[in-house]
Design a protein around this motif. Structure first.
Motif, PDB file in Angstrom:
ATOM      1  N   ALA A 141       0.871  -1.424   0.239  1.00 17.95           N
ATOM      2  CA  ALA A 141      -0.011   0.121  -0.069  1.00 17.95           C
ATOM      3  C   ALA A 141       0.960   1.191   0.220  1.00 17.95           C
ATOM      4  O   ALA A 141       0.520   2.328  -0.542  1.00 17.95           O
ATOM      5  CB  ALA A 141      -0.959  -0.107   1.155  1.00 17.95           C
ATOM      6  N   ILE A 142       1.898   1.181   0.636  1.00 16.52           N
ATOM      7  CA  ILE A 142       2.963   2.421   0.717  1.00 16.52           C
ATOM      8  C   ILE A 142       3.484   2.688  -0.753  1.00 16.52           C
ATOM      9  O   ILE A 142       3.887   3.646  -1.081  1.00 16.52           O
ATOM     10  CB  ILE A 142       3.915   2.311   2.012  1.00 16.52           C
ATOM     11  N   ASP A 143       4.038   1.295  -1.164  1.00 13.05           N
ATOM     12  CA  ASP A 143       4.421   1.297  -2.519  1.00 13.05           C
ATOM     13  C   ASP A 143       3.491   2.131  -3.572  1.00 13.05           C
ATOM     14  O   ASP A 143       3.916   2.951  -4.346  1.00 13.05           O
ATOM     15  CB  ASP A 143       4.843   0.026  -3.054  1.00 13.05           C
ATOM     16  N   ALA A 144       2.324   1.674  -3.425  1.00  8.75           N
ATOM     17  CA  ALA A 144       1.183   2.337  -4.478  1.00  8.75           C
ATOM     18  C   ALA A 144       1.073   3.892  -4.249  1.00  8.75           C
ATOM     19  O   ALA A 144       0.859   4.635  -5.119  1.00  8.75           O
ATOM     20  CB  ALA A 144      -0.164   1.551  -4.199  1.00  8.75           C
ATOM     21  N   TYR A 145       1.239   4.104  -2.768  1.00  2.00           N
ATOM     22  CA  TYR A 145       1.104   5.772  -2.510  1.00  2.00           C
ATOM     23  C   TYR A 145       2.248   6.512  -3.154  1.00  2.00           C
ATOM     24  O   TYR A 145       2.031   7.586  -3.656  1.00  2.00           O
ATOM     25  CB  TYR A 145       0.930   5.698  -0.960  1.00  2.00           C
ATOM     26  N   VAL A 146       3.550   5.996  -3.029  1.00  2.00           N
ATOM     27  CA  VAL A 146       4.603   6.821  -3.367  1.00  2.00           C
ATOM     28  C   VAL A 146       4.209   6.916  -4.983  1.00  2.00           C
ATOM     29  O   VAL A 146       4.618   7.945  -5.537  1.00  2.00           O
ATOM     30  CB  VAL A 146       5.852   6.020  -2.998  1.00  2.00           C
TER      31      VAL A 146
END
Length: 439
Positions: free
Chosen positions: A160-165
């Protein structure tokens, strides 16, 4: 300064960059100022470049009207012999973050740990043979150093953090040291984690859930320990007859909690195991614990600070202000006074602003309770079973009147009237360490 402030630990890496950006988006709408806190560890050749990157990124956001300020602190020195580099860097990082937050009046700091970090922490603790406290891994929220440390993304998967970045096109630092297999967490990520998730795809979620269960168990054990210590300990120490009536697990749990109180840091497992074996004996005995000596005497386990050398000068009279609850060092004395509010049996708060600490001279008399005769300290000590080493603390006077004696408490003649604001006092060793947030 803005009406409210929240700090974000900002290394410049993927996770902290995403958290800082998300915090800025939310803070702008809420009228909250964001403080980006960067720690320069001095351990990597690119550390200066990372600091410059973080400073420049925050400056660009500030020019765009974002409510952000930036602060940084460089670490000095290195780990002591026997201390791992990882542990030293972690402890010093939190110290620096707390110092910067306090400097800006910021009482909340956000940390970017996520669900995979939690799963990795549980695995590492298990591989080190940790108990429930270690297996509970990282708490979502914790108070330490006067700051509330929050991990808002602890239940978020790494993906989820990868997608946000990617969605917000956030530039960030790639730390080359993450490929250094000399560090335990890196070895886990590089060699173990790929094989583990290939065999068990839901390992991250399952391990994080186990950490949550361990946190619940730890909370229960902490509550049990506090209840047990109220029943089996007092100002004179741990009452062994009560303690020994419990099961082995309950004894160990209470003993760890009691030792943490008197040492100021979690007790080494080796010390707990030794005490569990040897405490049930009879007679006097003692065990070294750093600068503190633990002593079994007349059915109690008590502690005292290391005594003065034979040729050390006798501490002199010194005035102290005890009007504020908490721990207070007494200059010249190896220990500190704990002050806590009370409903009865205490010393009036108005008298605590000017208290004189004096060494014992002889001839002092103390009244244990109302209606009981005042007797010499020697007789009162003997009657109460106070061990000789435990008597080596300052006597406290208010306007020339003896009001407090270590081990005996507050003189009955000096106790505050019912309903009057008052505090209880307790003399003990200075804690050996301070509370540090978990990694």
């Amino acid at each position: 300064m803005a009406a409210a402030c929240v700090g974000v630990a900002y290394s410049g890496g993927r996770d902290s960059t995403a958290l800082l950006h998300a915090t800025l988006v939310a803070a702008e709408a809420a009228g909250v100022e964001v403080l980006a806190l960067h720690v320069h560890h001095g351990l990597h050749a690119a550390a200066d470049d990372w600091l410059a990157h973080c400073r420049a990124r925050c400056a660009r956001w500030a020019r765009a009207g974002r409510p952000i300020r930036f602060d940084a602190e460089r670490l000095d020195g290195g780990p002591m012999p026997g201390t791992s580099l990882e542990a030293w860097a972690r402890d010093e990082r939190y110290r620096a973050l707390a110092a910067m937050a306090q400097r800006h009046g910021c009482r909340i700091v956000l940390l970017a740990h996520h669900r995979r970090d939690q799963a990795e922490t549980l695995l590492l603790q298990a591989l080190r043979g940790a108990g429930v406290a270690g297996l509970s891994a990282m708490p979502r929220r914790r108070e330490a150093d006067g700051i509330a440390w929050h991990r808002p993304w602890l239940e978020q998967p790494s993906q989820a953090i990868d997608a946000y970045v990617r969605r917000h096109r956030l530039g960030h630092i790639e730390d080359g040291s993450n490929a250094d297999a000399r560090h335990a967490r890196n070895r886990l990520r590089l060699a173990v984690w790929p094989a583990l998730t290939a065999a068990f795809p839901d390992a991250e979620g399952a391990l994080a859930a186990s950490a949550s269960w361990a946190q619940e168990a730890r909370d229960c054990l902490d509550e049990l320990a506090q209840s047990d210590l109220r029943a089996a300990s007092d100002a004179r120490g741990l009452v062994l007859a009560t303690w020994q009536a419990w099961s082995a697990g309950r004894r160990s749990n209470a003993l760890r909690a009691w030792l943490a109180q008197v040492l100021g840091v979690p007790a080494p497992t080796s010390l707990v195991q030794r005490l569990m074996r040897e405490l049930p004996g009879s007679g006097s005995a003692q065990w070294p614990a750093g600068d503190i000596t633990l002593r079994r005497y007349r059915g109690r386990l008590a502690c005292r600070a290391a005594g003065r050398a034979a040729d050390a000068p006798q501490p002199g009279r010194v005035e102290v202000n005890l009007a504020r609850p908490g721990r207070h060092a007494v200059p010249g004395w190896a220990g500190c006074l704990s002050v806590r509010q009370a409903l009865a049996g205490g010393l009036a708060v108005q008298r605590l602003a000017r208290v004189e600490a004096r060494p014992r001279q002889g001839g002092e008399r103390f009244q244990v309770g109302a209606g009981r005769p005042a007797r010499s300290l020697k007789k009162q000590y003997q009657s109460a079973g106070i061990d000789v080493p435990a008597r080596d603390g300052p006597l406290l006077y208010c306007e020339g009147q003896l009001v407090y004696v270590p081990g005996l408490g507050i003189d009955a003649r000096a106790q505050a009237a019912p309903g009057e604001p008052q505090c209880l006092l307790e003399w003990g060793p200075e804690p050996a360490g301070r509370d540090t947030p978990d990694r």
